[in-house]
Write an enzyme that holds these catalytic residues in place. Sequence first.
Site, short mmCIF file in Angstrom:
data_model
loop_
_atom_site.label_atom_id
_atom_site.label_comp_id
_atom_site.label_asym_id
_atom_site.label_seq_id
_atom_site.Cartn_x
_atom_site.Cartn_y
_atom_site.Cartn_z
N ASN A 1 13.58 -1.64 0.47
CA ASN A 1 14.01 -1.32 1.83
C ASN A 1 15.45 -0.80 1.82
O ASN A 1 16.29 -1.24 1.05
CB ASN A 1 13.83 -2.49 2.80
CG ASN A 1 14.43 -3.80 2.35
OD1 ASN A 1 14.48 -4.11 1.17
ND2 ASN A 1 14.89 -4.59 3.30
N GLU B 1 18.42 0.01 4.49
CA GLU B 1 18.84 -0.20 5.88
C GLU B 1 19.96 0.76 6.27
O GLU B 1 20.51 1.49 5.44
CB GLU B 1 19.24 -1.66 6.08
CG GLU B 1 18.05 -2.58 5.85
CD GLU B 1 18.30 -4.04 6.18
OE1 GLU B 1 19.47 -4.43 6.40
OE2 GLU B 1 17.32 -4.80 6.24
N CYS C 1 11.40 0.68 5.43
CA CYS C 1 10.82 -0.40 4.65
C CYS C 1 10.54 0.05 3.21
O CYS C 1 10.36 1.25 2.94
CB CYS C 1 9.49 -0.83 5.26
SG CYS C 1 9.60 -1.67 6.82
N GLU D 1 7.80 -0.36 1.43
CA GLU D 1 6.47 0.22 1.23
C GLU D 1 6.47 1.70 1.58
O GLU D 1 5.90 2.53 0.87
CB GLU D 1 5.43 -0.49 2.12
CG GLU D 1 5.24 -1.97 1.81
CD GLU D 1 6.19 -2.89 2.57
OE1 GLU D 1 7.35 -2.50 2.85
OE2 GLU D 1 5.76 -4.01 2.88
N CYS E 1 4.60 -4.83 7.24
CA CYS E 1 4.72 -4.75 8.71
C CYS E 1 3.70 -3.76 9.26
O CYS E 1 3.08 -2.98 8.52
CB CYS E 1 6.14 -4.35 9.10
SG CYS E 1 6.49 -2.60 8.89
N CYS F 1 4.21 -0.06 8.39
CA CYS F 1 3.83 0.25 7.00
C CYS F 1 2.31 0.27 6.85
O CYS F 1 1.77 1.11 6.13
CB CYS F 1 4.46 -0.74 6.02
SG CYS F 1 6.23 -0.45 5.82
N1 THU Z 1 10.81 -4.73 5.59
C1 THU Z 1 10.18 -4.07 4.59
O1 THU Z 1 10.79 -3.45 3.72
N2 THU Z 1 8.82 -4.12 4.58
C2 THU Z 1 8.05 -4.77 5.49
O2 THU Z 1 6.84 -4.64 5.48
C3 THU Z 1 8.69 -5.65 6.47
C4 THU Z 1 10.16 -5.47 6.65
C5 THU Z 1 12.27 -4.65 5.64
C6 THU Z 1 12.80 -3.84 6.79
C7 THU Z 1 14.19 -4.43 6.97
O3 THU Z 1 15.08 -3.78 6.07
C8 THU Z 1 14.03 -5.88 6.53
O4 THU Z 1 12.83 -5.93 5.78
C9 THU Z 1 13.96 -6.87 7.68
O5 THU Z 1 13.01 -6.49 8.61
#
Ligand code: THU
Length: 160
Positions: free
Chosen positions: A62, A64, A73, A75, A112, A115
């Site tokens: 991920n 940010e 994210c 994925e 999530c 994704c």
């Molecule tokens: N996140 C992911 O990388 N994948 C997911 O399926 C759920 C959330 C990340 C996004 C963000 O940077 C952090 O986790 C918190 O939501």
Amino acid sequence: MKEVKIETTLQVFDNIKELPEALQALMSQASEARQKAYAPYSKFSVGAALLLDNGEVITGSNQENASYPSGLCAERTAIYYAGAKFPKAKFVKMAIIAGSQLHPTLTPIPPCGACRQAIAEYEVKQDTPIELYFMGETGKVVRSNSLGNLLPLLFDKSAL
Ligand code: THU
């Protein structure tokens, strides 16, 4: 009125050691990718490793952003890179590992909704299931033999 019941089936492994060696290796690659997450805001790091049918493994973490919705994210970082680099390859399986930097994450963390929708696009495009494995930092691993299991009633190109 008719009631419709939707069921799904997943496999739960008590420990990563219960997985075949190749899957343990894919999860290790996801774990290495997780170390490269850029998550200064949520302090929640995720790593993904995607095996393609050409033998390549594409990893993602991920990423940010101070403008929160601009982040991505793990994925989707992996699948979009794979789609961009190997547009003809099929996605075979993806391993995902996630956890907080603030406290231990001992339960499996599923991808999530956004994704799931993004992965579904490729499952529909390639007309072959994509297997998913997800876990927390340690403990149980959940397997879904297709993305479709995680996203009933999915929206896809057939609606357009
Ligand atoms: N996140 C992911 O990388 N994948 C997911 O399926 C759920 C959330 C990340 C996004 C963000 O940077 C952090 O986790 C918190 O939501």
